[in-house]
Design a protein around this motif. Sequence first.
Motif, PDB file in Angstrom:
ATOM      1  N   ASP A 205       0.974  -1.283  -0.037  1.00 25.89           N
ATOM      2  CA  ASP A 205       0.023  -0.011  -0.006  1.00 25.89           C
ATOM      3  C   ASP A 205       1.111   1.190  -0.149  1.00 25.89           C
ATOM      4  O   ASP A 205       0.337   2.340  -0.107  1.00 25.89           O
ATOM      5  N   ALA A 206       2.146   1.309   0.204  1.00 30.06           N
ATOM      6  CA  ALA A 206       2.892   2.548   0.409  1.00 30.06           C
ATOM      7  C   ALA A 206       2.973   3.282  -0.721  1.00 30.06           C
ATOM      8  O   ALA A 206       2.895   4.600  -0.484  1.00 30.06           O
TER       9      ALA A 206
ATOM     10  N   MET B  28       2.735  -2.243  11.374  1.00 26.44           N
ATOM     11  CA  MET B  28       2.696  -3.735  11.553  1.00 26.44           C
ATOM     12  C   MET B  28       3.177  -4.060  12.767  1.00 26.44           C
ATOM     13  O   MET B  28       2.763  -5.183  13.318  1.00 26.44           O
ATOM     14  N   ARG B  29       4.398  -3.564  13.024  1.00 28.85           N
ATOM     15  CA  ARG B  29       4.826  -3.767  14.420  1.00 28.85           C
ATOM     16  C   ARG B  29       3.798  -3.405  15.609  1.00 28.85           C
ATOM     17  O   ARG B  29       3.329  -4.229  16.569  1.00 28.85           O
ATOM     18  N   GLY B  30       3.031  -2.310  15.503  1.00 31.78           N
ATOM     19  CA  GLY B  30       2.025  -2.067  16.725  1.00 31.78           C
ATOM     20  C   GLY B  30       0.965  -2.913  16.649  1.00 31.78           C
ATOM     21  O   GLY B  30       0.381  -3.211  17.576  1.00 31.78           O
ATOM     22  N   PHE B  31       0.685  -3.399  15.280  1.00 31.30           N
ATOM     23  CA  PHE B  31      -0.475  -4.505  15.398  1.00 31.30           C
ATOM     24  C   PHE B  31       0.199  -5.977  15.923  1.00 31.30           C
ATOM     25  O   PHE B  31      -0.629  -6.424  16.613  1.00 31.30           O
TER      26      PHE B  31
ATOM     27  N   PHE C 145       6.167   4.122   7.714  1.00 29.98           N
ATOM     28  CA  PHE C 145       5.077   4.326   8.584  1.00 29.98           C
ATOM     29  C   PHE C 145       4.421   2.788   8.575  1.00 29.98           C
ATOM     30  O   PHE C 145       3.664   2.467   9.742  1.00 29.98           O
ATOM     31  N   ILE C 146       4.201   2.213   7.429  1.00 28.48           N
ATOM     32  CA  ILE C 146       3.385   0.971   7.448  1.00 28.48           C
ATOM     33  C   ILE C 146       4.218  -0.134   8.131  1.00 28.48           C
ATOM     34  O   ILE C 146       3.467  -0.805   8.912  1.00 28.48           O
ATOM     35  N   GLU C 147       5.529  -0.019   7.852  1.00 28.30           N
ATOM     36  CA  GLU C 147       6.210  -1.178   8.964  1.00 28.30           C
ATOM     37  C   GLU C 147       5.990  -0.837  10.227  1.00 28.30           C
ATOM     38  O   GLU C 147       5.694  -1.677  11.129  1.00 28.30           O
ATOM     39  N   HIS C 148       6.133   0.345  10.858  1.00 25.74           N
ATOM     40  CA  HIS C 148       5.710   0.794  12.213  1.00 25.74           C
ATOM     41  C   HIS C 148       4.185   0.380  12.680  1.00 25.74           C
ATOM     42  O   HIS C 148       4.173  -0.232  13.467  1.00 25.74           O
TER      43      HIS C 148
ATOM     44  N   THR D 211      -3.843  -0.018  12.488  1.00 22.70           N
ATOM     45  CA  THR D 211      -3.846   1.030  11.466  1.00 22.70           C
ATOM     46  C   THR D 211      -4.402   0.359  10.179  1.00 22.70           C
ATOM     47  O   THR D 211      -3.683  -0.662   9.728  1.00 22.70           O
ATOM     48  N   LEU D 212      -5.538   1.066   9.730  1.00 23.13           N
ATOM     49  CA  LEU D 212      -6.323   0.465   8.436  1.00 23.13           C
ATOM     50  C   LEU D 212      -6.368   1.205   7.450  1.00 23.13           C
ATOM     51  O   LEU D 212      -6.422   2.494   7.621  1.00 23.13           O
TER      52      LEU D 212
END
Length: 180
Positions: free
Chosen positions: A19-20, A58-61, A53-56, A68-69
């Motif tokens: 999605d980046a 993914m770690r949070g999830f 941002f997306i990697e971040h 984040t969706l």
Amino acid sequence: MFFREIDEDLTLQLMELEDAEELFNLTDSGRTYLREWLPWVDSTTTVDDSRGFIEHTMRGFKEKKSMTLAIRFKGKLVGTASFNNLDWSNKVAYIGYWLGQDYQGNGIMTRVVRELTDYAITDLNFNRIDIRAAYENTKSRSIPERLGFVKEGQIRQAEWLYDHYVDHVVYGMLASEWGN
């Protein structure tokens, strides 16, 4: 993998590295509009920034701290919605969101926030949903107001936006109040 179909036009799914580029293009095309209320816009200058941002997220999830969706309207990425923080000890979910300027006025974010609120209360068994928005950001504030969230107060100078502070209005919804 989290995926929710809200209706035939609107879905939510976890952000993925694929999605980046689409996320960056949405950010870049609406930079002036988004910058008014989002402090991260100036630091998002490349597709790699969106990938980071997306990697971040993914770690949070993975750590069950956030979710984040991607908001997809008719298949196109039009914004994001998040549980910016999942406080499992106190059963509080903090929702944040943004939508590309061209997609405003279609009821997208109201449907998204309704879905996230319902998911947090019904599926995660959280007791409280918290939404904070800048005092002067009337579009963002209209979402919790439309959904029956209680305006609980105002936090003075809660966020630094480039060259000034903005106050935040705090909205809350308790599980016992949620009528969906």
